[in-house]
Design a protein around this motif. Structure first.
Motif, PDB file in Angstrom:
ATOM      1  N   ASN A   1      -0.767 -21.563  -4.340  1.00 18.48           N
ATOM      2  CA  ASN A   1       0.526 -21.946  -3.828  1.00 18.48           C
ATOM      3  C   ASN A   1       0.838 -23.430  -3.730  1.00 18.48           C
ATOM      4  OD1 ASN A   1       1.275 -19.045  -3.582  1.00 18.48           O
ATOM      5  ND2 ASN A   1       0.859 -18.999  -1.419  1.00 18.48           N
ATOM      6  N   VAL A   2       0.070 -23.907  -3.564  1.00 18.61           N
ATOM      7  CA  VAL A   2       0.324 -25.614  -3.564  1.00 18.61           C
ATOM      8  C   VAL A   2       0.939 -25.993  -5.046  1.00 18.61           C
ATOM      9  CG1 VAL A   2      -0.783 -27.898  -3.543  1.00 18.61           C
ATOM     10  CG2 VAL A   2      -1.441 -26.312  -1.687  1.00 18.61           C
ATOM     11  N   LYS A   3      -0.062 -25.464  -6.061  1.00 13.22           N
ATOM     12  CA  LYS A   3       0.508 -25.721  -7.376  1.00 13.22           C
ATOM     13  C   LYS A   3       1.994 -25.210  -7.604  1.00 13.22           C
ATOM     14  CE  LYS A   3      -4.204 -26.074  -8.952  1.00 13.22           C
ATOM     15  NZ  LYS A   3      -4.971 -25.662 -10.073  1.00 13.22           N
ATOM     16  N   ILE A   4       2.112 -23.789  -7.285  1.00  8.96           N
ATOM     17  CA  ILE A   4       3.595 -23.303  -7.413  1.00  8.96           C
ATOM     18  C   ILE A   4       4.644 -24.062  -6.627  1.00  8.96           C
ATOM     19  CG2 ILE A   4       4.765 -21.308  -7.068  1.00  8.96           C
ATOM     20  CD1 ILE A   4       2.220 -19.644  -7.453  1.00  8.96           C
ATOM     21  N   ARG A   5       4.303 -24.389  -5.456  1.00  6.60           N
ATOM     22  CA  ARG A   5       5.404 -25.211  -4.640  1.00  6.60           C
ATOM     23  C   ARG A   5       5.736 -26.536  -5.341  1.00  6.60           C
ATOM     24  NH1 ARG A   5       2.518 -22.915  -0.373  1.00  6.60           N
ATOM     25  NH2 ARG A   5       4.023 -21.405   0.877  1.00  6.60           N
ATOM     26  N   ASP A   6       4.556 -27.260  -6.041  1.00  4.04           N
ATOM     27  CA  ASP A   6       4.770 -28.399  -6.620  1.00  4.04           C
ATOM     28  C   ASP A   6       5.431 -28.102  -7.952  1.00  4.04           C
ATOM     29  OD1 ASP A   6       3.356 -29.827  -4.810  1.00  4.04           O
ATOM     30  OD2 ASP A   6       1.445 -29.874  -6.071  1.00  4.04           O
ATOM     31  N   MET A   7       5.464 -27.096  -8.492  1.00  2.00           N
ATOM     32  CA  MET A   7       6.179 -26.896  -9.705  1.00  2.00           C
ATOM     33  C   MET A   7       7.508 -26.473  -9.384  1.00  2.00           C
ATOM     34  SD  MET A   7       5.329 -26.763 -13.334  1.00  2.00           S
ATOM     35  CE  MET A   7       3.599 -26.249 -13.377  1.00  2.00           C
ATOM     36  N   MET A   8       7.779 -25.786  -8.282  1.00  2.00           N
ATOM     37  CA  MET A   8       9.183 -25.427  -8.051  1.00  2.00           C
ATOM     38  C   MET A   8       9.972 -26.695  -7.538  1.00  2.00           C
ATOM     39  SD  MET A   8       8.431 -22.074  -5.519  1.00  2.00           S
ATOM     40  CE  MET A   8       9.962 -22.454  -4.823  1.00  2.00           C
ATOM     41  N   PHE A   9       9.412 -27.762  -7.049  1.00  2.00           N
ATOM     42  CA  PHE A   9      10.284 -28.816  -6.485  1.00  2.00           C
ATOM     43  C   PHE A   9      10.227 -29.947  -7.481  1.00  2.00           C
ATOM     44  CE2 PHE A   9       8.934 -26.726  -2.572  1.00  2.00           C
ATOM     45  CZ  PHE A   9      10.296 -26.165  -2.207  1.00  2.00           C
ATOM     46  N   LYS A  10       9.355 -29.865  -8.596  1.00  2.00           N
ATOM     47  CA  LYS A  10       9.186 -30.973  -9.569  1.00  2.00           C
ATOM     48  C   LYS A  10       9.160 -30.221 -10.703  1.00  2.00           C
ATOM     49  CE  LYS A  10       6.082 -32.985  -6.791  1.00  2.00           C
ATOM     50  NZ  LYS A  10       4.838 -33.600  -6.735  1.00  2.00           N
ATOM     51  N   PRO A  11      10.007 -29.493 -11.359  1.00  2.00           N
ATOM     52  CA  PRO A  11       9.837 -28.919 -12.379  1.00  2.00           C
ATOM     53  C   PRO A  11       9.671 -29.638 -13.601  1.00  2.00           C
ATOM     54  CG  PRO A  11      12.161 -28.639 -11.642  1.00  2.00           C
ATOM     55  CD  PRO A  11      11.515 -29.486 -10.746  1.00  2.00           C
ATOM     56  N   PRO A  12       8.773 -29.468 -14.523  1.00  2.00           N
ATOM     57  CA  PRO A  12       8.447 -30.282 -15.819  1.00  2.00           C
ATOM     58  C   PRO A  12       9.354 -29.510 -16.961  1.00  2.00           C
ATOM     59  CG  PRO A  12       6.844 -28.557 -15.448  1.00  2.00           C
ATOM     60  CD  PRO A  12       7.866 -28.242 -14.371  1.00  2.00           C
ATOM     61  N   PRO A  13       9.252 -30.081 -18.118  1.00  2.00           N
ATOM     62  CA  PRO A  13      10.165 -29.708 -19.012  1.00  2.00           C
ATOM     63  C   PRO A  13       9.316 -28.269 -19.720  1.00  2.00           C
ATOM     64  CG  PRO A  13       8.729 -31.420 -19.978  1.00  2.00           C
ATOM     65  CD  PRO A  13       8.504 -31.564 -18.584  1.00  2.00           C
ATOM     66  N   GLY A  14       9.953 -27.550 -20.113  1.00  2.00           N
ATOM     67  CA  GLY A  14       9.855 -26.363 -20.572  1.00  2.00           C
ATOM     68  C   GLY A  14      10.501 -24.999 -19.981  1.00  2.00           C
ATOM     69  N   PRO A  15      10.117 -23.785 -20.114  1.00  2.00           N
ATOM     70  CA  PRO A  15      10.945 -22.936 -19.641  1.00  2.00           C
ATOM     71  C   PRO A  15      10.693 -22.772 -18.200  1.00  2.00           C
ATOM     72  CG  PRO A  15       8.900 -21.966 -20.677  1.00  2.00           C
ATOM     73  CD  PRO A  15       9.202 -23.246 -20.997  1.00  2.00           C
ATOM     74  N   PRO A  16      11.746 -22.393 -17.243  1.00  2.00           N
ATOM     75  CA  PRO A  16      11.556 -22.129 -15.752  1.00  2.00           C
ATOM     76  C   PRO A  16      10.364 -21.441 -15.385  1.00  2.00           C
ATOM     77  CG  PRO A  16      13.537 -21.098 -16.446  1.00  2.00           C
ATOM     78  CD  PRO A  16      12.939 -21.562 -17.747  1.00  2.00           C
ATOM     79  N   LEU A  17       9.669 -21.748 -14.059  1.00  2.00           N
ATOM     80  CA  LEU A  17       8.347 -21.045 -13.742  1.00  2.00           C
ATOM     81  C   LEU A  17       9.028 -19.514 -13.484  1.00  2.00           C
ATOM     82  CD1 LEU A  17       5.525 -20.933 -12.914  1.00  2.00           C
ATOM     83  CD2 LEU A  17       6.107 -21.808 -10.954  1.00  2.00           C
ATOM     84  N   GLY A  18       9.940 -19.268 -12.657  1.00  2.00           N
ATOM     85  CA  GLY A  18      10.347 -18.000 -12.500  1.00  2.00           C
ATOM     86  C   GLY A  18       9.675 -17.270 -11.431  1.00  2.00           C
ATOM     87  N   MET A  19       8.951 -18.215 -10.529  1.00  2.00           N
ATOM     88  CA  MET A  19       8.182 -17.233  -9.734  1.00  2.00           C
ATOM     89  C   MET A  19       8.058 -18.021  -8.423  1.00  2.00           C
ATOM     90  SD  MET A  19       4.160 -17.738 -11.289  1.00  2.00           S
ATOM     91  CE  MET A  19       3.472 -16.560 -10.145  1.00  2.00           C
ATOM     92  N   LYS A  20       7.641 -17.614  -7.117  1.00  2.00           N
ATOM     93  CA  LYS A  20       7.730 -18.224  -5.773  1.00  2.00           C
ATOM     94  C   LYS A  20       6.087 -18.043  -5.240  1.00  2.00           C
ATOM     95  CE  LYS A  20       9.192 -14.130  -3.462  1.00  2.00           C
ATOM     96  NZ  LYS A  20      10.024 -13.456  -2.658  1.00  2.00           N
ATOM     97  N   PRO A  21       5.943 -19.010  -4.404  1.00  2.00           N
ATOM     98  CA  PRO A  21       4.448 -18.739  -3.683  1.00  2.00           C
ATOM     99  C   PRO A  21       4.141 -17.252  -3.172  1.00  2.00           C
ATOM    100  CG  PRO A  21       5.582 -20.758  -2.975  1.00  2.00           C
ATOM    101  CD  PRO A  21       6.660 -19.829  -3.952  1.00  2.00           C
ATOM    102  N   TYR A  22       2.901 -17.143  -3.318  1.00  2.00           N
ATOM    103  CA  TYR A  22       2.767 -15.498  -2.932  1.00  2.00           C
ATOM    104  C   TYR A  22       2.484 -15.555  -1.341  1.00  2.00           C
ATOM    105  CZ  TYR A  22       0.647 -14.593  -7.580  1.00  2.00           C
ATOM    106  OH  TYR A  22       0.508 -14.404  -8.965  1.00  2.00           O
ATOM    107  N   ASP A  23       2.800 -14.394  -0.773  1.00  2.00           N
ATOM    108  CA  ASP A  23       2.638 -14.396   0.701  1.00  2.00           C
ATOM    109  C   ASP A  23       1.090 -14.214   1.054  1.00  2.00           C
ATOM    110  OD1 ASP A  23       2.550 -13.503   3.318  1.00  2.00           O
ATOM    111  OD2 ASP A  23       4.366 -12.391   3.342  1.00  2.00           O
ATOM    112  N   VAL A  24       0.664 -15.067   1.516  1.00  2.00           N
ATOM    113  CA  VAL A  24      -0.800 -15.275   1.852  1.00  2.00           C
ATOM    114  C   VAL A  24      -1.224 -13.906   2.749  1.00  2.00           C
ATOM    115  CG1 VAL A  24      -2.958 -16.223   2.938  1.00  2.00           C
ATOM    116  CG2 VAL A  24      -1.237 -17.597   1.539  1.00  2.00           C
ATOM    117  N   GLU A  25      -0.655 -13.824   3.612  1.00  2.00           N
ATOM    118  CA  GLU A  25      -0.645 -12.574   4.546  1.00  2.00           C
ATOM    119  C   GLU A  25      -0.537 -11.084   3.725  1.00  2.00           C
ATOM    120  OE1 GLU A  25      -1.933 -12.689   7.753  1.00  2.00           O
ATOM    121  OE2 GLU A  25      -1.789 -14.849   7.194  1.00  2.00           O
ATOM    122  N   GLU A  26       0.450 -11.034   3.083  1.00  2.00           N
ATOM    123  CA  GLU A  26       0.555 -10.003   2.096  1.00  2.00           C
ATOM    124  C   GLU A  26      -0.567  -9.626   1.304  1.00  2.00           C
ATOM    125  OE1 GLU A  26       1.867  -6.406   0.363  1.00  2.00           O
ATOM    126  OE2 GLU A  26       2.726  -7.393   2.169  1.00  2.00           O
TER     127      GLU A  26
END
Length: 127
Positions: free
Chosen positions: A80-105
């Protein structure tokens, strides 16, 4: 060329009468040699978002098969740390298109899967 062919000058060339090597195609590609080298070496390069998407899918599978709930939570928290980093600092390339997982779920599903398949395993619900 035709005269040389008629004279038999091409008859003894290496590979004569054999199929072209795999990967040969008729379109010109400037990077053909790089692609062949990468294929021979077993190297593949994905854009960062696609690499993270694959890593996240692998992390989710690893969390579901983790030996304890604590480890499942740790795996998901780290990705989730990596996903959040990618969400807020998008690199070049296609969009990630996902959000962090719900740890409790994920932890709830981990418990359900363990209850269904009966593999409580060592460590049980190590929260």
């Amino acid at each position: 060329m035709r005269d040389a062919e008629r004279a038999g000058e091409f008859a003894q060339l290496p590979g004569a009468g054999k199929p072209l090597p795999s990967g040969s195609d008729t379109t010109y590609d400037e990077l053909w040699w790089i692609k062949q080298k990468m294929a021979r070496e077993g190297i593949s390069v994905l854009p960062p978002t696609l690499a993270l998407r694959k890593e996240a899918e692998d992390a989710l599978a690893a969390a579901y098969s983790a030996p304890s709930e604590r480890i499942a939570r740790q795996i998901i928290t780290e990705v989730n740390v990596k996903i959040r980093d990618m969400m807020f600092k998008p690199p070049p390339g296609p969009p990630l298109g996902m959000k962090p997982y719900d740890v409790e779920e994920v932890a709830r599903e981990w418990r359900e899967r363990r209850a269904v398949d009966g593999s409580g395993g060592p460590g049980g619900s190590d929260v």
